[in-house]
Design an enzyme around this catalytic site. Structure first.
Site, mmCIF file in Angstrom:
data_model
loop_
_atom_site.group_PDB
_atom_site.id
_atom_site.type_symbol
_atom_site.label_atom_id
_atom_site.label_comp_id
_atom_site.label_asym_id
_atom_site.label_seq_id
_atom_site.Cartn_x
_atom_site.Cartn_y
_atom_site.Cartn_z
ATOM 1 N N SER A 37 0.685 -1.178 0.025
ATOM 2 C CA SER A 37 0.047 -0.152 0.389
ATOM 3 C C SER A 37 1.222 1.730 -0.343
ATOM 4 O O SER A 37 0.421 2.362 -0.382
ATOM 5 C CB SER A 37 -0.576 -0.178 1.341
ATOM 6 O OG SER A 37 -0.676 -0.247 2.437
ATOM 7 N N ASP A 235 -2.994 6.516 10.980
ATOM 8 C CA ASP A 235 -3.297 5.163 11.276
ATOM 9 C C ASP A 235 -1.743 4.620 11.267
ATOM 10 O O ASP A 235 -1.689 3.291 11.592
ATOM 11 C CB ASP A 235 -3.536 4.253 10.097
ATOM 12 C CG ASP A 235 -2.805 4.869 9.174
ATOM 13 O OD1 ASP A 235 -1.746 5.616 8.424
ATOM 14 O OD2 ASP A 235 -3.064 3.864 7.424
ATOM 15 N N HIS A 238 0.792 4.393 7.340
ATOM 16 C CA HIS A 238 0.698 5.282 6.125
ATOM 17 C C HIS A 238 1.388 6.315 5.589
ATOM 18 O O HIS A 238 1.104 7.115 6.636
ATOM 19 C CB HIS A 238 -0.614 4.836 5.083
ATOM 20 C CG HIS A 238 -1.248 3.688 4.889
ATOM 21 N ND1 HIS A 238 -2.594 3.065 5.242
ATOM 22 C CD2 HIS A 238 -1.121 2.710 4.516
ATOM 23 C CE1 HIS A 238 -2.657 1.434 5.703
ATOM 24 N NE2 HIS A 238 -1.412 1.543 4.715
#
Length: 306
Positions: A37, A235, A238
């Site tokens: 990601s 979070d 990321h």
């Protein structure tokens, strides 16, 4: 007039009087973007919504293309992985900042083609030879090169998912090294430059073990940039948009270090790369030009207004 004549002679002798590549033409300089990601890009994504903010370093330009999921070249724009990493909301990643930074430093690369292949939440074991992810990467790389382009490097950012399980972390180095060797073999590029990102974060407690595996890879033409310390989203996994811009610039710097033939005018090697007429003309035009040499051509930028 005399200066204009000398400039035209230089262009003609260097073989630079030719049509400029258009976005419809396949790019000759190709980069593969793969991993999970943070390569796909989550910059600006909050609560499954992308804020749509694109920093100047990531803005589109006609000389940066992307290979779509349908294997068609199109002008690149954020989010680069929007039709590849389809099970998540994509935002800003490092790819556009990387390409813009490379072209700002060396426009002689011409039209750059980015091949997004990253998929969020994937482990290194899911990228092993024969897997769906691996096969898709190889298929997309082959399609990208069909127009006569050359794959210049693999940009790789993955490993957060391998920080959860102790065995995954312990085996990470050997699995990653095998992946790199298999991919080089299948792309028929045994010394393909590979630039990976040492983790900035993780989803489990074994972040340092995975980072050690990444930084311990002992293969020729494989290097890493360290993501540790880059700004994270709320979070704590990321990278933020600003961090993705910085990472793209770091990757560009690392890639350019793998290109020994990019020699500047002030280097003594530049004189060996030029022919006698080049040397004579460049001596006359030196106050008006910035020259960047590669192995087989000269790219000149006029910085003087006639």
């Amino acid at each position: 007039m005399a200066l204009t004549f000398l400039w035209l002679m230089l262009l003609a002798h260097a073989g630079l009087v030719s049509p400029q590549a258009s976005p419809q033409q396949p790019p000759k300089t190709i980069f593969i973007l793969a991993g999970q990601s943070n390569m796909s890009g989550r910059g600006g994504v909050i609560n499954t919504t992308w804020d749509g903010l694109v920093p100047p370093e990531c803005r589109p330009r006609a000389s940066i293309l992307r290979l779509s999921a349908e294997l068609r070249w199109e002008e690149a724009a954020e989010p680069l992985h929007r039709d590849i990493d389809v099970y998540a909301v994509c935002g800003v990643g490092p790819g556009m900042a990387f390409a813009n930074s490379v072209l700002q430093r060396h426009a002689g690369f011409g039209v750059v083609g980015l091949v997004p292949c990253a998929v969020g939440g994937t482990k290194i074991s899911q990228w092993a030879r024969g897997s769906n992810l691996y096969n898709q990467l190889v298929r997309r790389a082959a399609a990208a090169a069909q127009g006569g382009g050359a794959i210049q490097a693999l940009l790789w950012y993955q490993g957060e998912s391998d920080t959860v399980n102790e065995e995954d972390a312990r085996l990470y180095k050997s699995r990653l090294q095998q992946f790199f060797m298999d991919l080089r073999a299948d792309l028929q590029s045994p010394l393909l430059p590979i630039i990976q990102v040492a983790l900035a974060s993780g989803q489990g407690r074994y972040v340092e073990e995975v980072r050690e595996g990444q930084m311990g890879i002992d293969l020729a033409n494989v290097r890493y940039v360290d993501g540790k310390g880059l700004e994270l989203e709320a979070d704590h996994v990321h990278l933020s948009t600003a961090a993705q811009v910085r990472l793209g610039q770091m990757l560009a710097h690392a890639f350019l270090q793998t290109q020994p033939n990019l020699v500047h005018l002030h280097s003594s090697h530049a004189h060996h790369a030029s022919k006698p007429l080049h040397t004579f003309l460049l001596h006359l035009l030196k106050p008006f030009l910035i020259i960047s040499f590669s192995t087989n051509k000269i790219i000149a930028y006029i910085v003087y207004e006639f």
